[in-house]
Every structure is written in structure tokens, then in C-alpha cells.
Design a protein around this motif. Sequence first.
Motif, PDB file in Angstrom:
ATOM      1  N   ALA A  65      47.785  35.202  42.047  1.00  0.00           N
ATOM      2  CA  ALA A  65      46.731  34.219  41.756  1.00  0.00           C
ATOM      3  C   ALA A  65      45.425  34.922  41.375  1.00  0.00           C
ATOM      4  CB  ALA A  65      46.504  33.318  42.968  1.00  0.00           C
ATOM      5  N   ASP A  66      45.136  36.035  42.020  1.00  0.00           N
ATOM      6  CA  ASP A  66      43.911  36.777  41.720  1.00  0.00           C
ATOM      7  C   ASP A  66      43.960  37.361  40.301  1.00  0.00           C
ATOM      8  OD1 ASP A  66      44.401  36.670  44.570  1.00  0.00           O
ATOM      9  OD2 ASP A  66      42.617  37.912  44.808  1.00  0.00           O
ATOM     10  N   ILE A  67      45.138  37.885  39.948  1.00  0.00           N
ATOM     11  CA  ILE A  67      45.287  38.490  38.624  1.00  0.00           C
ATOM     12  C   ILE A  67      45.071  37.429  37.541  1.00  0.00           C
ATOM     13  CG2 ILE A  67      46.944  39.578  37.045  1.00  0.00           C
ATOM     14  CD1 ILE A  67      48.214  40.869  39.649  1.00  0.00           C
ATOM     15  N   GLU A  68      45.679  36.265  37.788  1.00  0.00           N
ATOM     16  CA  GLU A  68      45.564  35.175  36.815  1.00  0.00           C
ATOM     17  C   GLU A  68      44.100  34.742  36.666  1.00  0.00           C
ATOM     18  OE1 GLU A  68      47.234  30.687  36.466  1.00  0.00           O
ATOM     19  OE2 GLU A  68      48.487  32.104  37.585  1.00  0.00           O
ATOM     20  N   LEU A  69      43.436  34.592  37.800  1.00  0.00           N
ATOM     21  CA  LEU A  69      42.034  34.162  37.754  1.00  0.00           C
ATOM     22  C   LEU A  69      41.165  35.229  37.092  1.00  0.00           C
ATOM     23  CD1 LEU A  69      39.830  32.118  38.517  1.00  0.00           C
ATOM     24  CD2 LEU A  69      39.707  33.190  40.780  1.00  0.00           C
ATOM     25  N   TRP A  70      41.391  36.475  37.447  1.00  0.00           N
ATOM     26  CA  TRP A  70      40.578  37.575  36.921  1.00  0.00           C
ATOM     27  C   TRP A  70      40.708  37.671  35.397  1.00  0.00           C
ATOM     28  CZ3 TRP A  70      36.708  40.078  39.110  1.00  0.00           C
ATOM     29  CH2 TRP A  70      36.186  41.199  38.461  1.00  0.00           C
ATOM     30  N   LYS A  71      41.926  37.412  34.908  1.00  0.00           N
ATOM     31  CA  LYS A  71      42.165  37.532  33.459  1.00  0.00           C
ATOM     32  C   LYS A  71      41.763  36.274  32.694  1.00  0.00           C
ATOM     33  CE  LYS A  71      44.896  41.523  33.727  1.00  0.00           C
ATOM     34  NZ  LYS A  71      46.125  42.204  34.018  1.00  0.00           N
ATOM     35  N   SER A  72      41.424  35.216  33.414  1.00  0.00           N
ATOM     36  CA  SER A  72      41.033  33.959  32.760  1.00  0.00           C
ATOM     37  C   SER A  72      39.535  33.977  32.435  1.00  0.00           C
ATOM     38  CB  SER A  72      41.321  32.778  33.699  1.00  0.00           C
ATOM     39  OG  SER A  72      40.321  32.721  34.716  1.00  0.00           O
ATOM     40  N   ASN A  73      39.065  32.871  31.900  1.00  0.00           N
ATOM     41  CA  ASN A  73      37.622  32.748  31.638  1.00  0.00           C
ATOM     42  C   ASN A  73      36.900  32.007  32.753  1.00  0.00           C
ATOM     43  OD1 ASN A  73      37.878  33.958  29.111  1.00  0.00           O
ATOM     44  ND2 ASN A  73      38.601  32.014  28.236  1.00  0.00           N
ATOM     45  N   ALA A  74      37.602  31.801  33.855  1.00  0.00           N
ATOM     46  CA  ALA A  74      37.060  30.922  34.900  1.00  0.00           C
ATOM     47  C   ALA A  74      36.057  31.611  35.832  1.00  0.00           C
ATOM     48  CB  ALA A  74      38.207  30.311  35.708  1.00  0.00           C
ATOM     49  N   LEU A  75      35.897  32.916  35.700  1.00  0.00           N
ATOM     50  CA  LEU A  75      34.885  33.606  36.513  1.00  0.00           C
ATOM     51  C   LEU A  75      33.699  33.970  35.626  1.00  0.00           C
ATOM     52  CD1 LEU A  75      37.104  36.097  38.564  1.00  0.00           C
ATOM     53  CD2 LEU A  75      35.820  34.172  39.525  1.00  0.00           C
ATOM     54  N   SER A  76      32.504  33.710  36.116  1.00  0.00           N
ATOM     55  CA  SER A  76      31.316  34.055  35.332  1.00  0.00           C
ATOM     56  C   SER A  76      31.024  35.551  35.451  1.00  0.00           C
ATOM     57  CB  SER A  76      30.111  33.261  35.851  1.00  0.00           C
ATOM     58  OG  SER A  76      29.760  33.733  37.139  1.00  0.00           O
ATOM     59  N   GLU A  77      30.153  36.038  34.591  1.00  0.00           N
ATOM     60  CA  GLU A  77      29.761  37.458  34.658  1.00  0.00           C
ATOM     61  C   GLU A  77      29.104  37.773  35.999  1.00  0.00           C
ATOM     62  OE1 GLU A  77      30.591  40.045  32.684  1.00  0.00           O
ATOM     63  OE2 GLU A  77      31.827  38.454  31.815  1.00  0.00           O
ATOM     64  N   ASP A  78      28.310  36.839  36.507  1.00  0.00           N
ATOM     65  CA  ASP A  78      27.666  37.060  37.807  1.00  0.00           C
ATOM     66  C   ASP A  78      28.695  37.122  38.940  1.00  0.00           C
ATOM     67  OD1 ASP A  78      25.041  37.330  36.968  1.00  0.00           O
ATOM     68  OD2 ASP A  78      24.633  35.181  37.073  1.00  0.00           O
ATOM     69  N   VAL A  82      29.495  40.551  41.417  1.00  0.00           N
ATOM     70  CA  VAL A  82      29.488  40.654  42.881  1.00  0.00           C
ATOM     71  C   VAL A  82      30.828  41.196  43.383  1.00  0.00           C
ATOM     72  CG1 VAL A  82      30.051  38.218  43.361  1.00  0.00           C
ATOM     73  CG2 VAL A  82      28.849  39.530  45.057  1.00  0.00           C
ATOM     74  N   ILE A  83      31.906  40.779  42.759  1.00  0.00           N
ATOM     75  CA  ILE A  83      33.221  41.283  43.186  1.00  0.00           C
ATOM     76  C   ILE A  83      33.325  42.789  42.910  1.00  0.00           C
ATOM     77  CG2 ILE A  83      35.710  41.192  42.693  1.00  0.00           C
ATOM     78  CD1 ILE A  83      35.275  38.108  42.176  1.00  0.00           C
ATOM     79  N   LEU A  84      32.916  43.205  41.720  1.00  0.00           N
ATOM     80  CA  LEU A  84      33.026  44.633  41.369  1.00  0.00           C
ATOM     81  C   LEU A  84      32.155  45.506  42.271  1.00  0.00           C
ATOM     82  CD1 LEU A  84      33.059  44.363  37.456  1.00  0.00           C
ATOM     83  CD2 LEU A  84      34.975  45.039  38.949  1.00  0.00           C
ATOM     84  N   ARG A  85      30.937  45.075  42.521  1.00  0.00           N
ATOM     85  CA  ARG A  85      30.045  45.903  43.356  1.00  0.00           C
ATOM     86  C   ARG A  85      30.495  45.897  44.809  1.00  0.00           C
ATOM     87  NH1 ARG A  85      24.289  45.947  40.251  1.00  0.00           N
ATOM     88  NH2 ARG A  85      25.180  47.255  38.620  1.00  0.00           N
ATOM     89  N   PHE A 206      32.026  41.396  53.742  1.00  0.00           N
ATOM     90  CA  PHE A 206      33.100  40.428  54.009  1.00  0.00           C
ATOM     91  C   PHE A 206      32.670  39.028  53.585  1.00  0.00           C
ATOM     92  CE2 PHE A 206      34.179  43.204  57.941  1.00  0.00           C
ATOM     93  CZ  PHE A 206      34.944  44.055  57.166  1.00  0.00           C
ATOM     94  N   ALA A 207      31.426  38.682  53.891  1.00  0.00           N
ATOM     95  CA  ALA A 207      30.943  37.331  53.568  1.00  0.00           C
ATOM     96  C   ALA A 207      30.996  37.073  52.064  1.00  0.00           C
ATOM     97  CB  ALA A 207      29.530  37.132  54.113  1.00  0.00           C
ATOM     98  N   MET A 208      30.663  38.097  51.272  1.00  0.00           N
ATOM     99  CA  MET A 208      30.698  37.923  49.807  1.00  0.00           C
ATOM    100  C   MET A 208      32.091  37.517  49.335  1.00  0.00           C
ATOM    101  SD  MET A 208      28.525  41.200  48.466  1.00  0.00           S
ATOM    102  CE  MET A 208      26.851  41.469  49.080  1.00  0.00           C
ATOM    103  N   ILE A 209      33.091  38.269  49.751  1.00  0.00           N
ATOM    104  CA  ILE A 209      34.447  38.016  49.258  1.00  0.00           C
ATOM    105  C   ILE A 209      35.036  36.753  49.887  1.00  0.00           C
ATOM    106  CG2 ILE A 209      36.821  38.906  49.273  1.00  0.00           C
ATOM    107  CD1 ILE A 209      34.958  40.232  47.171  1.00  0.00           C
TER     108      ILE A 209
END
Length: 352
Positions: A65-78, A82-85, A206-209
Motif C-alpha cells: 500500500a505504501d509503494i502504491e501511494l508513494w508512486k501515485s500523485n496523492a502525496l503532496s511535495e510537502d 516530511v517523510i523523507l527527512r 514517531f508522531a510525524m509518521i
Amino acid sequence: MSCCSIGKKNLYDLSERMNVEDKRIINCNAVDVNQLMPLKYQWAWEHYLNGCANHWMPNEVGMGADIELWKSNALSEDERLVILRNLGFFATGESLVGNNLVLAIFKHITNAECRQYILRQAFEEAIHTHTFHYVVESLGLDEREIFNMYNEVPSIAAKDNFEMKYTAAIMDENFSTDSEDGVREFMRNLIAFYVIMEGIFFYSGFAMILSFGRQNRMVGIGEQFQYILRDETIHLNFGIDLINTLRSENPGVWNAQFETEVYAMIDEAVELEIAYAEDCLPNGILGLNANLFRSYVQYIADRRLERISLEKKYHAKNPFGWMSEAIDLPKEKNFFETRVTEYQSGGSLDWG
Ligand code: MN
Ligand code: FE
């Protein structure tokens, strides 16, 4: 015989059997560190058993599910930022903790049951680092970028440099716990890692994720973070017991001046964490912004101060009441699928 020695005494000398009351956390001269039983510090053994009971591996958690979401357009740049940092901080932060345990702390702990726990904890830190590799690989991220963020992103570098100086102080060839100053330096290291790194820095991460998880997004990473959080709760509890016992065994070390210094360390850490949150959330996203993190970090810092018998300092409100529910994860369940309704009502579980 020194506790750090690995040599044996003469055979058959029954007068030299251990007196359990002679066990000490550091500077033990009377008990062989190779003899775990009988126990003096029951808490250390209990934390060890609890850690073992919580064993998990990151690749047990599905990432589809994470891979699908990550590869979609459903996550904003912001949201991606936060996930990358966040991943960038943890990917090396876990290693800093493991290295501090093995290279700095372990040698000076002259008690077998505490060493037994630290060996367990060290493996858990390896599993946590493994988790970040697994996430990076699953999402197809650039591993050189993520694993080098602690050099490239100033707010991550600042937190890690803050920690690493406490490791370096203990690894200095002239360091020993023979003097009160030495014991203080050792205490600083324990506070920097158990109270600040694992007890404050990690919790805002932890709170971020987990805030994504409670929106049913990035649920695989969310589940992994729940397992990590459960482990870190025990790391923190062990560290608090270690610090408080060390303090009672070394009267005079924890004086008024040292207390002032501990407050200053916590203060510096709180500011570093807030700066990091601002870096992760320059514009804010759904449910998260840097101001909420200011409150959360201060709230957590107060909780940690109380655990080491210091007065609260910040009196901030917890903006993430739902975090206290996040600790109670039955191993075989996906928290985000099974507990969403109760989860949003918050709770009063004592999670650290
Ligand atoms: Mn860890
Ligand atoms: Fe840890």
C-alpha cells in the motif's frame, strides 16, 4: 579482580562466591561481570525479557500500500518532504544509538544484568536500522541520499552532532568513571542518548509518521514505527532506571550544578528538535505543523524531566493526544486497520 577482566579466578575457592549486594552499575570491584545470576537489578532482567517478547523484523510488514501511494500523485511535495527527512534522521540516528551502546556505554557498565539488556538493545538498534533500509528499498528511494542526510541537512546534522559529542567524550582514551567528574560525564552520555535521543528526538519523529498512519496513509511504515516505538519505550524505561540507580549509588555526583546543566542540555535539545520540525514542515500539512511540534516536544521534555526526578519546565499541552494510544500494539494486528475508531478518541495509556 576487576569486573572488566575476562580472566578467571582460582578454581574451588568457595569464599569468593558472589555477594549479590556487592553488584554495582559502574566501578564494581567485588563481583565478576561474567556472573549474571543471582540478580540484583531485577528491572534490568525484566526489560530484557520484555524486549525479547517483542521481537519483530521489518520485512514481516507488507509495503504494498505504501509503494502504491508513494508512486501515485496523492502525496503532496510537502508530505513527501516530511517523510523523507524523517527517514533521513532515523536511518543514521539508530546507528548512532547502537554505536554509543557498544563503543561507549557497554565497557563502563560493570553489571551483568545491565549488560545483558544492552546486548539485546543493541540488536534492536540493528533491526531499526534494517527497517530504514527496507523502507528505502521498498519505496525505491535514493539510499545514498537518505543515509547521508545527517551530513547534508543542517537540522539533522545539528541533532546528531549534539549527540555524537557525548559519545566522543566517553570514548576519549583518558576517560574513566573513577572520579566524580567522570561519573558526571557518563551520566551526561546516558541523558543525551536515553532521555534526549531516544526519549525526545525519536518521539517527535514517531508522531510525524504515525499521523500519516492514522489517516490510513503509509500504513506499512506506520506499523513499523509502532514496533520501533514499542522497542524505544523499553529502551527509555531501561535508561531511566539506569540513570536513577546510578544516581543513588553515586551520591554527590548529581548536585545542584549538575541539575542546572541537565536542564540546559534538555533546553538545547528541545530547540534543536523544533528547528528540525520547522525544516520538515516548512508549510505544514494535514494535522501537522511546526507549532504543534513546539508544544509536543516541550510536553515530552517535561515528561522526561519528571522521570529523572526534575521539575517540569515547559508546561505545554500535548497536541497529539492520539500518540498515547499508539503504544498499545498487539503484535499480530495491524493497528491502523483494527483500531481506527478508538484511536481517534485518544487515551491515557502511560507510554513512557
Ligand atoms: Mn532504536
Ligand atoms: Fe533505541
